[in-house]
Design a protein around this motif. Structure first.
Motif, mmCIF file in Angstrom:
data_model
loop_
_atom_site.group_PDB
_atom_site.id
_atom_site.type_symbol
_atom_site.label_atom_id
_atom_site.label_comp_id
_atom_site.label_asym_id
_atom_site.label_seq_id
_atom_site.Cartn_x
_atom_site.Cartn_y
_atom_site.Cartn_z
ATOM 1 N N GLY A 1 -4.862 0.728 0.096
ATOM 2 C CA GLY A 1 -4.536 -0.203 1.152
ATOM 3 C C GLY A 1 -6.169 -0.811 1.410
ATOM 4 O O GLY A 1 -6.874 -0.846 0.537
ATOM 5 N N PRO B 1 0.847 -1.227 0.097
ATOM 6 C CA PRO B 1 0.008 -0.104 0.036
ATOM 7 C C PRO B 1 0.799 1.397 -0.099
ATOM 8 O O PRO B 1 1.886 1.298 0.411
ATOM 9 C CB PRO B 1 -0.727 -0.182 1.026
ATOM 10 C CG PRO B 1 -0.837 -1.483 1.692
ATOM 11 C CD PRO B 1 0.439 -2.118 1.118
ATOM 12 N N PRO C 1 -6.186 -8.456 2.366
ATOM 13 C CA PRO C 1 -6.166 -7.107 1.785
ATOM 14 C C PRO C 1 -6.768 -7.061 0.399
ATOM 15 O O PRO C 1 -6.635 -8.283 -0.331
ATOM 16 C CB PRO C 1 -4.464 -7.024 1.752
ATOM 17 C CG PRO C 1 -3.848 -8.104 2.621
ATOM 18 C CD PRO C 1 -4.867 -9.155 3.015
#
Length: 364
Positions: free
Chosen positions: A315, A255, A325
């Motif tokens: 993210g 991220p 994720p």
């Protein structure tokens, strides 16, 4: 009185017709009506025809790679005779998949195998291309499966595409990637899948039915993470050699990573015999859509200069907290003119807003 007329009269009188024993009420196609394993609409035909073209290139690709590279080259990449046999078996699977879809479409109407071009020079690049091609082949079917009018055909297609999902995971293992880094596999639209597939088809028989889906302008990620290079072989957890799994402690992306793009303008001739033209109905480029798992996440497109720009990898997790994720695995990104709410069941709403893409982002 015919049985159908009798049942209709009972329903008209408000009489409850019992379901089969031990079967809750509801469901589609659960009665005794014989299933119809053929397209029931143009949408069905064009969706399955696209899937058949995908099966044909996979069949050719697996055979081509096995023939192009020597035993020594495969061995140097860590793939032995048993691994090569598995690739050959996957080609045999594609024979079955192509036959199945040909039977559904009808031998006279179904597409025949074409000639192709491939963007690899080494065994590891071959494996990487295989895992990417099977990624958008798999996701391209997930995106339309629920929307087919022919539910019977959808069932057969489901049983073939789940095999392709296993192929994609095997090629990730051959590449030394973590085999299944997501909780859910993403679905994309037919036009997205056709945009990704078309550049690799050189020519097709004249009898092949024309593919009616849209070709978007191509998108290029200029700093796409590279999964093909060997690196940190002395560090446990960072190996890239073939394995059932590697617990990769050094991620390919993260991220906040700066991601750079270039994209083409519409009007380019693409696809077999250069008989298709890229186009878009979108406005000015403003966002980057990240299509992964159950989510389509948008980030701002910045530093726009003609057909180039950048963004930052987002993210976030699928369900919040410590869940999976959103950005992981081999996933899809596209340049869009809007930030809109998209779910897996209505991802086709995104088509009219795509400026360029999708491209495959090798996030993990």
């Amino acid at each position: 009185m015919k049985i159908t007329t009798f049942i209709s009269s009972l329903l008209g009188l408000g009489v409850l017709v019992s379901a089969a024993p031990y079967t809750p009420s509801g469901g589609l196609g659960t009665n005794s009506t014989p299933p119809v394993y053929q397209p029931l609409s143009d949408f069905d035909f064009q969706s399955i025809n696209l899937a058949l073209n995908q099966e044909w290139i996979e069949l050719d690709l697996f055979h081509y790679g096995l023939a192009r590279f020597s035993v020594a080259e495969f061995e140097a990449a860590g793939l032995n005779a048993e691994d090569r046999f598995l690739i050959e078996f996957m080609a045999d699977q594609e024979v079955g998949h192509a036959q199945l879809l040909t039977n559904i479409l009808g031998p006279e109407r179904a597409a025949k195998q074409c000639t192709y071009r491939y963007p690899f020079q080494t065994v590891r690049e071959f494996v990487d291309f295989c895992q990417k091609l099977t990624r958008f082949g798999e996701s391209g079917v997930y995106g339309f499966l629920e929307h087919l009018d022919s539910r019977a055909s959808a069932q057969l297609l489901l049983q073939s595409i789940t095999t392709e999902a296993r192929q994609q995971m095997i090629f990730r293992q051959f590449e030394g990637l973590f085999p299944m880094p997501v909780w859910f596999e993403a679905g994309i639209t037919q036009s997205m899948a056709w945009t990704l597939l078309a550049p690799y088809i050189v020519s097709c028989p004249a009898s092949n039915p024309k593919i009616e889906w849209q070709n978007f302008p191509a998108l290029n990620i200029t700093n796409n993470p590279n999964a093909t290079a060997y690196f940190n072989l002395s560090v446990i957890g960072n190996e890239t050699t073939p394995a059932i799994t590697h617990n990769r402690s050094e991620p390919l992306s993260y991220p906040g990573r700066e991601v750079f793009f270039t994209w083409e303008t519409p009007g380019k001739q693409v696809g077999y015999n250069n008989s298709f033209t890229t186009n878009t109905t979108a406005g000015d480029p403003k966002f980057v859509a990240w299509i992964s798992q159950l989510n389509t996440t948008f980030t701002e497109l910045m530093d726009i200069n003609n057909q180039s720009g950048k963004t930052y990898q987002p993210g976030g997790t699928v369900f919040g907290g410590n869940s999976s994720p959103i950005v992981n695995g081999t996933m899809f990104v596209a340049i869009t003119d809007a930030n809109l709410t998209i779910t897996p069941a209505n991802i086709s709403m995104l088509n009219s807003h795509i400026v360029a893409g999708p491209a495959l982002y090798q996030s993990g």
